[in-house]
Scaffold this motif. Structure first.
Motif: not given
Length: 199
Positions: A33-37, A62-65, A67-73, A99-104
């Motif tokens: 739910g935090k992807q847009d941010q 980018r992650p697969i909508p 399905l996954t939640f990991i961004y790799t930069v 950005v830390r509040p958006l990270l699991a």
């Protein structure tokens, strides 16, 4: 290597990285739910990174909508010192804190030369395998993935009507292939053949 603001693991491979340039692979596990941010945050940090001395390019997997939640930069700089300067810069520390509040999970990254990060070995940190071996192993891993991943994803794409958008489907397919290569295939593949790979 850890510090008060950024907690991450840094692995530097090879003896002549300053001559080859350097790559950092950053993994961010985003809270659902935090992807847009997070995307908005990328637009903020991107220009600052690109203005840093020695910056060459960056890519976002980018992650697969749904399905996954990991961004790799993946970011490339011309030297290790310039890359490390950016990674520990005040500007990045402030943005990571924001950005830390958006990270699991905590911000984590690895610094390597070229594609050596795919062949990292705890017992061979200063001896990356020969380039021709890297080529053969990478090719042999990507070939079946390039066939299998589209076959597996096509039914899902058709159901979601993503297959109508060629560039979007290509982005998702290549993103999954890179994800599998970095996090699943290569760590296990290289362990399986490490005796041949590092001799």
């Amino acid at each position: 290597m850890k510090n008060k603001v950024v907690m991450g693991s840094i692995s530097i491979l090879g003896k002549s990285m300053e001559e080859k340039g350097a790559t950092v692979v950053i993994s961010h596990h985003i809270i659902d739910g935090k992807q847009d941010q997070y995307e908005a945050w990328l637009k903020e940090i991107g220009p600052l990174c690109q203005k840093s001395e020695g910056f060459m390019d960056w890519q976002i997997v980018r992650p697969i909508p749904n399905l996954t939640f990991i961004y790799t930069v993946i970011i490339r700089f011309n030297t290790v010192s310039n890359l490390k300067s950016w990674m520990v810069s005040h500007a990045r520390k402030e943005l990571i804190s924001a950005v830390r509040p958006l990270l699991a999970k905590e911000d984590s990254y690895e610094i390597n030369s070229g594609l050596d990060f795919l062949f990292a070995s705890q017992s061979n940190k200063n001896k990356p395998p020969a380039k021709w071996k890297q080529f053969l192993i990478t090719w042999s891993a990507i070939f079946p993935l390039s066939i299998g991943v589209p076959i597996v994803l096509m039914p899902l794409f058709k159901e979601l009507k993503i297959s109508e958008y060629r560039y979007v489907s290509s982005l998702l397919v290549t993103g999954l292939i890179v994800f599998l290569m970095v996090y699943l295939i290569m760590p296990n593949y290289t362990k399986l053949i490490k005796k041949w790979l590092y001799n």
